[in-house]
Design an enzyme around this catalytic site. Sequence first.
Site, PDB file in Angstrom:
ATOM      1  N   GLY A 109       0.772  -1.239   0.000  1.00 57.76           N
ATOM      2  CA  GLY A 109       0.000   0.000   0.000  1.00 57.76           C
ATOM      3  C   GLY A 109       0.803   1.289   0.000  1.00 57.76           C
ATOM      4  O   GLY A 109       0.378   2.285  -0.588  1.00 57.76           O
ATOM      5  N   ASP A 153      -4.715   1.563  10.914  1.00 58.09           N
ATOM      6  CA  ASP A 153      -6.087   1.197  11.285  1.00 58.09           C
ATOM      7  C   ASP A 153      -6.030   0.744  12.750  1.00 58.09           C
ATOM      8  O   ASP A 153      -6.071   1.570  13.671  1.00 58.09           O
ATOM      9  CB  ASP A 153      -6.521   0.075  10.332  1.00 58.09           C
ATOM     10  CG  ASP A 153      -8.009  -0.211  10.385  1.00 58.09           C
ATOM     11  OD1 ASP A 153      -8.597  -0.029  11.460  1.00 58.09           O
ATOM     12  OD2 ASP A 153      -8.579  -0.624   9.369  1.00 58.09           O
ATOM     13  N   LYS A 185      -6.902   6.222  10.916  1.00 54.78           N
ATOM     14  CA  LYS A 185      -8.309   6.056  11.271  1.00 54.78           C
ATOM     15  C   LYS A 185      -8.511   6.471  12.728  1.00 54.78           C
ATOM     16  O   LYS A 185      -7.905   5.900  13.632  1.00 54.78           O
ATOM     17  CB  LYS A 185      -8.752   4.613  11.055  1.00 54.78           C
ATOM     18  CG  LYS A 185      -9.008   4.304   9.595  1.00 54.78           C
ATOM     19  CD  LYS A 185      -9.778   3.022   9.424  1.00 54.78           C
ATOM     20  CE  LYS A 185     -10.023   2.744   7.946  1.00 54.78           C
ATOM     21  NZ  LYS A 185     -10.659   1.430   7.739  1.00 54.78           N
TER      22      LYS A 185
HETATM   23  C1  PRP Z   1      -2.638  -2.078   5.252  1.00 51.87           C
HETATM   24  C2  PRP Z   1      -1.719  -0.887   5.487  1.00 51.87           C
HETATM   25  C3  PRP Z   1      -1.079  -1.188   6.794  1.00 51.87           C
HETATM   26  C4  PRP Z   1      -2.113  -2.019   7.513  1.00 51.87           C
HETATM   27  C5  PRP Z   1      -2.794  -1.181   8.522  1.00 51.87           C
HETATM   28  O1  PRP Z   1      -1.923  -3.090   4.634  1.00 51.87           O
HETATM   29  O2  PRP Z   1      -0.782  -0.720   4.449  1.00 51.87           O
HETATM   30  O3  PRP Z   1       0.129  -1.889   6.640  1.00 51.87           O
HETATM   31  O4  PRP Z   1      -3.062  -2.473   6.552  1.00 51.87           O
HETATM   32  O5  PRP Z   1      -3.698  -1.937   9.292  1.00 51.87           O
HETATM   33  P1  PRP Z   1      -3.550  -2.060  10.858  1.00 51.87           P
HETATM   34  O6  PRP Z   1      -3.205  -0.711  11.412  1.00 51.87           O
HETATM   35  O7  PRP Z   1      -4.923  -2.518  11.289  1.00 51.87           O
HETATM   36  O8  PRP Z   1      -2.504  -3.070  11.171  1.00 51.87           O
HETATM   37  P2  PRP Z   1      -2.616  -4.408   4.058  1.00 51.87           P
HETATM   38  O9  PRP Z   1      -2.590  -5.480   5.100  1.00 51.87           O
HETATM   39  O10 PRP Z   1      -3.949  -4.060   3.491  1.00 51.87           O
HETATM   40  O11 PRP Z   1      -1.598  -4.857   2.905  1.00 51.87           O
HETATM   41  P3  PRP Z   1      -1.242  -4.109   1.512  1.00 51.87           P
HETATM   42  O12 PRP Z   1      -0.594  -2.808   1.864  1.00 51.87           O
HETATM   43  O13 PRP Z   1      -0.294  -5.040   0.837  1.00 51.87           O
HETATM   44  O14 PRP Z   1      -2.535  -3.922   0.766  1.00 51.87           O
END
Ligand code: PRP
Length: 173
Positions: A41, A100, A128
């Site tokens: 991301g 998040d 968030k």
């Molecule tokens: C997303 C984002 C963070 C994580 C945040 O990655 O890039 O690393 O989620 O969530 P959290 O605060 O609840 O831990 P994701 O797992 O969607 O992987 P990606 O970036 O490869 O899509």
Amino acid sequence: MRINGTLVSAEEIEQRLAEIGAEITEDYRGKDLLLVAVLKGAFMVMADLSRHIALPVDMDFMAVSSYGAATQTSGVVRILKDLDQEIADRHVLIVEDIIDSGLTLDYIRRNLEVRKPASIGIATLLLKTGLQRVPIDVQYVGFEIPPDFVIGYGLDWEGKYRNLPYVAVMEEE
Ligand code: PRP
């Protein structure tokens, strides 16, 4: 699922990243700064934010995977790709697209702390509001957003929409 309007526009992102980049430039002047983006991301934020940092920064990338369900973080993180370089005595700034629950970042930060960097900072485009399950000390926040499911600007839904130049809310039809 459908896209329901723009939450943060491309122009707002560009302006905010310019502001944060200027802050980082002042805060890390004269220091050996390594930007660490967490794939996938954060690739978009890394590319755009780094261009607003007027310092000779180094960059590296980590890829992690949550063991939990696709839209929820379990806090148990598997490192798919580690950093290519040592970080001992260097100033590390982790670049994220979104925080998040904070569990991913908490894991990564603790993992990196063991390697004895000079400092660890965190910059995230999106935070968030109020959803963090662990205390996270974030130095640079682009935008605080409500707890909606968001896509675009690096964030995906089932692997798609990362290329949108803005952040939008994804809703049930
Ligand atoms: C997303 C984002 C963070 C994580 C945040 O990655 O890039 O690393 O989620 O969530 P959290 O605060 O609840 O831990 P994701 O797992 O969607 O992987 P990606 O970036 O490869 O899509």
